[in-house]
Scaffold this active site. Structure first.
Site, short mmCIF file in Angstrom:
data_model
loop_
_atom_site.label_atom_id
_atom_site.label_comp_id
_atom_site.label_asym_id
_atom_site.label_seq_id
_atom_site.Cartn_x
_atom_site.Cartn_y
_atom_site.Cartn_z
N PRO A 9 -45.07 12.95 38.91
CA PRO A 9 -45.37 11.82 39.74
C PRO A 9 -47.25 11.67 40.01
CG PRO A 9 -43.56 12.63 41.25
CD PRO A 9 -43.57 13.47 39.79
N ASN B 283 -10.88 7.35 -6.31
CA ASN B 283 -11.04 8.25 -5.44
C ASN B 283 -12.04 7.70 -3.63
OD1 ASN B 283 -10.40 11.15 -6.01
ND2 ASN B 283 -12.07 9.85 -7.67
N TYR C 283 -6.68 11.66 -17.41
CA TYR C 283 -4.78 11.19 -16.62
C TYR C 283 -3.87 11.29 -17.34
CZ TYR C 283 -8.84 9.17 -12.60
OH TYR C 283 -9.74 9.80 -12.35
N LEU D 200 1.16 -1.21 0.10
CA LEU D 200 0.12 -0.40 0.19
C LEU D 200 0.44 0.92 0.03
CD1 LEU D 200 -2.40 -1.34 2.41
CD2 LEU D 200 -2.95 -1.48 0.20
N LYS E 113 2.73 4.54 -10.99
CA LYS E 113 1.12 3.06 -10.81
C LYS E 113 0.92 3.18 -11.52
CE LYS E 113 -0.05 4.72 -6.60
NZ LYS E 113 0.46 3.63 -5.16
#
Length: 394
Positions: free
Chosen positions: A299, A149, A115, A66, A124
């Site tokens: 009460p 996301n 992108y 990760l 990546k």
């Protein structure tokens, strides 16, 4: 099962490690996860040493990679995404360890649309190629997840999640900017991702072509995200509970927002309507499931003495002793009032009594010393313009 998690201190790493620790320590007792026991967790982060990485790579049974570079000052630092993976793979090869390796890649690796030309996406993609080459050379099972996301608890605001940024700002009353409300995001909730990663650990990952399924996603505009979050902010005064149906985006976003609240800001006052008979406090309301209130009777006091056309209610005495009376409105075939039915209920013997439409009802505190506390649910929220409440003595 010995599991190595790199980037253990990152957003995904923290959530995954927390889940694995719960399994390891016997806190998550779901039957299908017991196959992972005994479980040993190796947490690799920026404070770990190369020697630790080499030692853990000799014995681990599964690697979740990760770790990554997200927002460097110099774009050249993105090269670290491939370099960091290569360090792990080299250690595995040196140890002759052919265990499965999972890679947290990104949708930006498509290099398509907005992108295109992304330095992060290129780094990546390079990491993906490295891992696939490793798998072919060593016969290892490789799992590549192209993540969209992400959002959820412990996500870092003003970093790489606009949802976290909005949540943090709205939860703390800070300004924020929605540049283009129509911008659509593909969002993945962290708990859904973690569930998929646990499936992978069990050898049950879901695949679509060359990639693993990261989990169910939602496509939501920035404007909608901001709108929902603003609704969460004012819920303390409106008392409205948003949609928290299982699996809904609203429910996941609300959990994310709540996780951003300051521990010193978790309480808020409610408006108590009080008179000589006691008090009545609305606790929460829902758009389609009515409202919950707390009724306190002094009460000896009697409350109610009314009926409803359509509204129906559930009464649960949680403290004290009460006599609830119910009578069908009108008269029977002989022209006599319908009989009164009585329910004697106590807080130490939890019993729900329903107040149904067309029936007069009342609740009497049988104590001359102590207050009576009753939890009440009504099928619809109170509308002062259309109260559907009509006085009638029992």
């Amino acid at each position: 099962m010995r599991v190595l998690v790199t980037g253990a201190d990152g957003f995904v790493g923290k959530n995954l490690c927390a889940a694995l620790e719960c399994i390891r320590d016997g806190k998550d007792r779901r039957s299908h996860l017991q196959r992972l026991l005994p479980l040993e967790l190796y947490r690799y982060d920026c404070r770990s040493s190369p020697d630790e990485l080499a030692r853990w790579c000799r014995t681990c049974d599964f690697v979740f990679h990760l770790a990554g570079v997200n927002r460097p000052k110099d774009p050249a630092e993105f090269d670290g995404n491939a370099q960091g993976l290569e360090e792990v793979l080299s250690c595995l090869r040196a140890a002759g360890n052919r265990c499965p390796v999972m890679l947290a890649s990104s949708v930006q690796a498509t290099l398509e649309g907005r992108y295109a030309g992304s330095a992060y996406g290129e780094s990546k993609l390079a990491a993906e190629r490295l891992l696939r080459a490793h798998g072919e050379a060593c016969g290892s099972r490789v799992l590549v997840y192209r993540l969209p996301n992400l959002y959820g608890k412990w996500c870092r605001p003003n970093y790489n999640s606009v949802v976290a940024t909005f949540c943090d700002a709205i939860a703390h009353g800070r300004p924020y900017v929605v540049n283009d409300p129509s911008t659509e995001l593909e969002l993945l909730y962290i708990d859904d991702l973690v569930e998929e990663l646990l499936r992978a650990l069990l050898g049950q990952e879901r695949r679509e072509g060359a990639f693993c399924v990261a989990g169910p996603t939602d496509r939501v505009t920035l404007g909608k995200v901001a709108e929902l979050l603003e609704g969460f902010r004012v819920a303390r005064t409106s008392l409205l509970v948003p949609d928290v149906s299982a699996g809904s985006f609203s429910s996941k976003l609300l959990s994310t927002y709540q996780s951003c609240l300051d521990p010193h800001d978790l309480s808020y006052a409610l408006d108590a309507k009080a008179d000589a008979r006691g008090s009545f406090v609305e606790v929460l309301k829902t758009p389609d499931r009515g409202q919950v209130s707390v009724n306190v009777s002094a009460p000896g006091a009697t409350k109610g003495q009314h009926w409803h056309h359509s509204k129906w209610e559930k009464f649960l005495v949680v403290s004290g002793e009460a006599l609830i009376r119910v009578r069908r409105l009108g008269r029977d075939a002989a022209g006599e009032p319908h009989p009164v039915v009585e329910y004697h209920v106590r807080g130490d013997e939890p019993t729900v009594v329903e107040m149904v439409p067309g029936h007069v009802h009342s609740i009497e505190n049988l104590s001359d010393e102590h207050e009576l506390v009753t939890l009440m649910w009504a099928s619809e929220c109170f509308d002062p313009d259309h109260p559907d409440t009509f006085f009638e003595e029992i």
